[in-house]
Design a protein around this motif. Structure first.
Motif, PDB file in Angstrom:
ATOM      1  N   ALA A 202       0.089   2.838 -12.004  1.00  0.00           N
ATOM      2  CA  ALA A 202      -1.118   2.233 -11.422  1.00  0.00           C
ATOM      3  C   ALA A 202      -0.766   1.270 -10.285  1.00  0.00           C
ATOM      4  O   ALA A 202       0.369   0.773 -10.213  1.00  0.00           O
ATOM      5  N   PRO A 203      -1.737   0.986  -9.387  1.00  0.00           N
ATOM      6  CA  PRO A 203      -1.490   0.068  -8.264  1.00  0.00           C
ATOM      7  C   PRO A 203      -0.946  -1.287  -8.720  1.00  0.00           C
ATOM      8  O   PRO A 203      -0.201  -1.938  -7.999  1.00  0.00           O
TER       9      PRO A 203
ATOM     10  N   GLU B 274       2.153   6.712  -7.146  1.00  0.00           N
ATOM     11  CA  GLU B 274       1.021   7.465  -7.713  1.00  0.00           C
ATOM     12  C   GLU B 274       1.490   8.750  -8.389  1.00  0.00           C
ATOM     13  O   GLU B 274       0.995   9.143  -9.442  1.00  0.00           O
ATOM     14  N   ARG B 275       2.493   9.386  -7.786  1.00  0.00           N
ATOM     15  CA  ARG B 275       2.916  10.691  -8.317  1.00  0.00           C
ATOM     16  C   ARG B 275       3.542  10.576  -9.703  1.00  0.00           C
ATOM     17  O   ARG B 275       3.725  11.550 -10.407  1.00  0.00           O
ATOM     18  N   TRP B 276       3.930   9.361 -10.090  1.00  0.00           N
ATOM     19  CA  TRP B 276       4.419   9.182 -11.466  1.00  0.00           C
ATOM     20  C   TRP B 276       3.325   8.569 -12.348  1.00  0.00           C
ATOM     21  O   TRP B 276       3.616   8.032 -13.415  1.00  0.00           O
ATOM     22  N   ASN B 277       2.095   8.566 -11.860  1.00  0.00           N
ATOM     23  CA  ASN B 277       0.966   7.985 -12.608  1.00  0.00           C
ATOM     24  C   ASN B 277       1.140   6.498 -12.868  1.00  0.00           C
ATOM     25  O   ASN B 277       0.676   5.980 -13.873  1.00  0.00           O
TER      26      ASN B 277
ATOM     27  N   THR C 218       2.184   1.679  -3.433  1.00  0.00           N
ATOM     28  CA  THR C 218       1.113   2.154  -4.315  1.00  0.00           C
ATOM     29  C   THR C 218       1.001   3.677  -4.214  1.00  0.00           C
ATOM     30  O   THR C 218       0.911   4.380  -5.229  1.00  0.00           O
ATOM     31  N   LYS C 219       1.030   4.189  -2.974  1.00  0.00           N
ATOM     32  CA  LYS C 219       0.910   5.647  -2.782  1.00  0.00           C
ATOM     33  C   LYS C 219       2.115   6.368  -3.360  1.00  0.00           C
ATOM     34  O   LYS C 219       1.994   7.399  -4.013  1.00  0.00           O
ATOM     35  N   ARG C 220       3.305   5.788  -3.113  1.00  0.00           N
ATOM     36  CA  ARG C 220       4.522   6.483  -3.538  1.00  0.00           C
ATOM     37  C   ARG C 220       4.673   6.550  -5.054  1.00  0.00           C
ATOM     38  O   ARG C 220       5.296   7.473  -5.570  1.00  0.00           O
TER      39      ARG C 220
ATOM     40  N   GLN D 238       0.839  -1.212   0.000  1.00  0.00           N
ATOM     41  CA  GLN D 238       0.000   0.000   0.000  1.00  0.00           C
ATOM     42  C   GLN D 238       0.869   1.255   0.000  1.00  0.00           C
ATOM     43  O   GLN D 238       0.581   2.241  -0.686  1.00  0.00           O
TER      44      GLN D 238
END
Ligand code: FAD
Length: 561
Positions: free
Chosen positions: A440-441, A435-438, A431-433, A428
């Motif tokens: 996906a999970p 996100e900033r590069w777009n 996944t958050k980290r 998790q």
């Protein structure tokens, strides 16, 4: 400390191999050799391991990728085998919870099927008991409606219900590589693309090998007090070289798997189902794909090139369409495939499917220890048996202070994780980290399952590539750099097949990234243009083979057993 496992350090590692006399030299970098290397190095032996191709390039990247108790062996009344591997499942999960992941299996009960309701209920209960499965992980029996809720794709007219039980899935190649890397942390010298070409002897006893580097052609000697032949399907080739191929021999059974996009067979759980010829096969969802296998047919062809014929894939497509009729799977749905050889011990009068998967050790008059048979799941126990035998050769010699076997407590590289909950929390966080590069999970799931906490080392390399390409390609290039510098990745196939599994489970990601990967490899490993062209050709051939199939030549026709 042994040299860092960077492919840029191959010459240093070769120098290390030729300089030292080792206590133990292992031939073969599959799960068997990797497991032995870790056990022996952790006990305090000075260990070397060589692999003629890439680590895990033999059977150990071609399995069904399950860490399982072998339900079908219960049917064959191999209770001791089921108990041992069943207990091993839990241990191997504990050693690498990011890589050996709990997976619920559905065993559909169908009219005229292998298992009746009562037999399945009792069988799965015994299976759980033998493996020590506890609490909510224990099997539950489902009726038809409950079964269809879990897998609406199942054929309804013959469905009676199902058993729902616990197994584990893994990535066999990564499990092998992490064992080898962990052995290296304990001081083992390990190198891929180096073949044991011949044995050297002193006073009639094997004392090492003449090795050969695939890339440079360089031949050199490696000296060792004990040599273990863990060459999987090639075990008998080496026994022959050692003039010790007597008595029991290997029997090779070919197993093929096919991969379709997940949307073509969108299973949520793995299914272990009946095939009309009386066998059972798996359909297993994995990220963006579902894979189906396996076949089980006698094989006597080239061990280094195992063909996949139309007959093999049609057998699997027919079987899947029989159980999942609305899927209408066709040849054109197959994205990728693989074939492996089970190195079984030959038993007179038995078919490939009936032959035991037990492991066996042979010791030649000249002291060569060969190990074959067995399962991915039981690798740690196999390693323990072999290492016990190796250690016994040193009893009485006081230059070695050897420890007892401790591999049930050595977490593999990629960890440590306390349990799957900690893995989940880490995933998790990733996944958050990302996100900033777009990203996906899905990428977080893939990274953590593949590399565990080594994901950090990949993300730390990512920034350097983001300036040049989009995030998905940048991620692949960061992975590649990590795999070259930390995992002896020396060819494009090492990367796309054994390190990342993209050849099987993310085939469409290869074409857009291939030119970058080849160029980066050229730069890292200082390839000339000719070598680059060879690598490109080898990769293209493999991509072609994985997704295109021809009919078997008449005499080699796939024989169903
Ligand atoms: P390999 O992985 O083949 O390793 C031997 C290595 O030795 C090779 O990499 C080879 O290149 C190297 N070598 C050979 N000769 C030389 C030489 N002269 N010098 C240097 N290196 C050399 N087990 C499970 O527990 N779960 C499963 O789901 C499962 N599914 C399977 C499905 C299929 C289709 C098959 C074929 C097997 C499956 N198995 C499974 C069994 C499991 O995969 C094997 O038991 C295991 O991978 C064998 O590992 P190994 O190290 O003995 O052999």
């Amino acid at each position: 400390m042994a040299t860092v496992l960077s492919a840029k350090n191959r010459l240093e590692i070769i120098n290390e191999l030729r300089q030292h006399p080792y206590d133990l030299l292992i031939i073969g970098g599959g799960i068997t050799g990797g497991g032995i290397a870790l056990d022996a190095a952790a006990r305090g032996l000075k260990v070397a391991l060589i692999e003629k191709d890439d680590f895990a390039s033999g059977t150990s990247s071609k399995s069904t990728k399950l860490i399982h108790g072998g339900l079908r062996y219960l049917k064959q009344m191999e209770v001791a085998l089921v108990r041992e591997v069943g207990q091993e499942r839990a241990i191997v999960h504990r050693l690498a919870p990011h890589l050996v992941i709990a997976e619920k299996m559905l065993l559909p009960l169908v009219k005229g099927g292998t298992y009746g309701k009562m037999a399945t209920s009792i069988g799965l209960r015994v299976y759980d008991l033998l493996a020590g499965v506890k609490g909510t992980d224990r099997r539950v029996m489902l009726d038809k409606r409950q079964t269809l809720e879990k897998a609406p794709q199942l054929r309804q007219d013959i469905l009676l219900g199902s058993g729902f039980y616990a197994e584990y899935r893994t990535d066999d190649a990564r499990l092998t590589i992490e064992n080898i890397k962990t052995a290296h942390e304990y001081g083992a010298t390990v190198l891929n693309h180096v073949k044991a070409a011949d044995f050297t002897q002193e006073n009639g006893q094997v004392r090492g090998v003449v090795a050969n580097c695939k890339f440079t052609g360089q031949s050199f000697e490696i000296k060792a007090s004990v040599v273990v032949n863990a060459a999987g399907p090639w075990v008998d080739e080496l026994r022959k070289k050692n003039h010790s191929l007597k008595g029991k021999r290997l029997f090779h059974s070919k197993g093929v798997h096919i991969v379709v996009p997940h949307e073509r067979l969108p299973l949520e759980h793995s299914v272990y189902f009946d095939v009309p010829d009386g066998r059972m096969i798996f359909a297993i969802p994995r990220h963006r794909a579902t894979y189906i296998g396996t076949t089980d047919t006698p094989y006597s062809g080239d061990l280094n090139h195992i063909p996949i014929y139309l007959e093999d894939v049609n057998y699997l497509l027919d079987a899947a369409n029989q159980m999942f009729p609305d899927a209408h799977l066709e040849l054109k749905d197959i994205e990728s495939s693989w074939a492996g050889l089970r190195p079984l011990i030959y038993e007179e009068g038995k078919s490939a499917s009936e032959m035991s998967r037990k492991d066996e050790i042979f010791v030649s008059d000249s002291g060569l220890i060969s190990i074959s048979g067995g399962k991915l799941t039981g690798y740690r126990k196999m390693a323990e048996k072999v290492t016990d035998l190796v250690v016994s050769k040193f009893s009485g010699s006081n230059h070695l202070q050897l420890k007892d076997n401790n591999t049930a407590h050595i977490q593999l590289k990629g960890g440590p994780f306390k349990d799957s909950r900690e893995v989940e929390a880490y995933q998790q966080d990733i996944t958050k980290r990302i996100e900033r590069w777009n990203l996906a999970p899905y990428h977080a799931q893939y990274l953590v399952a593949n590399y565990g906490r080594q994901t950090e080392a990949i993300l730390s390399r990512l920034a350097g590539f983001l300036e040049m390409t989009g995030p998905e390609i940048a991620l692949i290039r960061a992975e590649l750099q990590f795999c070259v510098e930390m995992e002896l990745t020396a060819t494009a196939l090492d990367f796309f097949d054994r390190r990342t599994g993209r050849l099987y489970f993310n085939y469409p990601s290869i074409t857009p990234s291939m030119a970058y990967v080849l160029k980066d490899l050229q730069r890292y490993l200082t390839w000339d243009d000719q070598r680059l062209a060879q690598e490109k050709q080898a990769l293209n051939e493999q991509l072609q083979q994985a997704a295109n199939f021809e009919a078997a030549p008449r005499q080699e026709s796939t024989q169903k057993v």
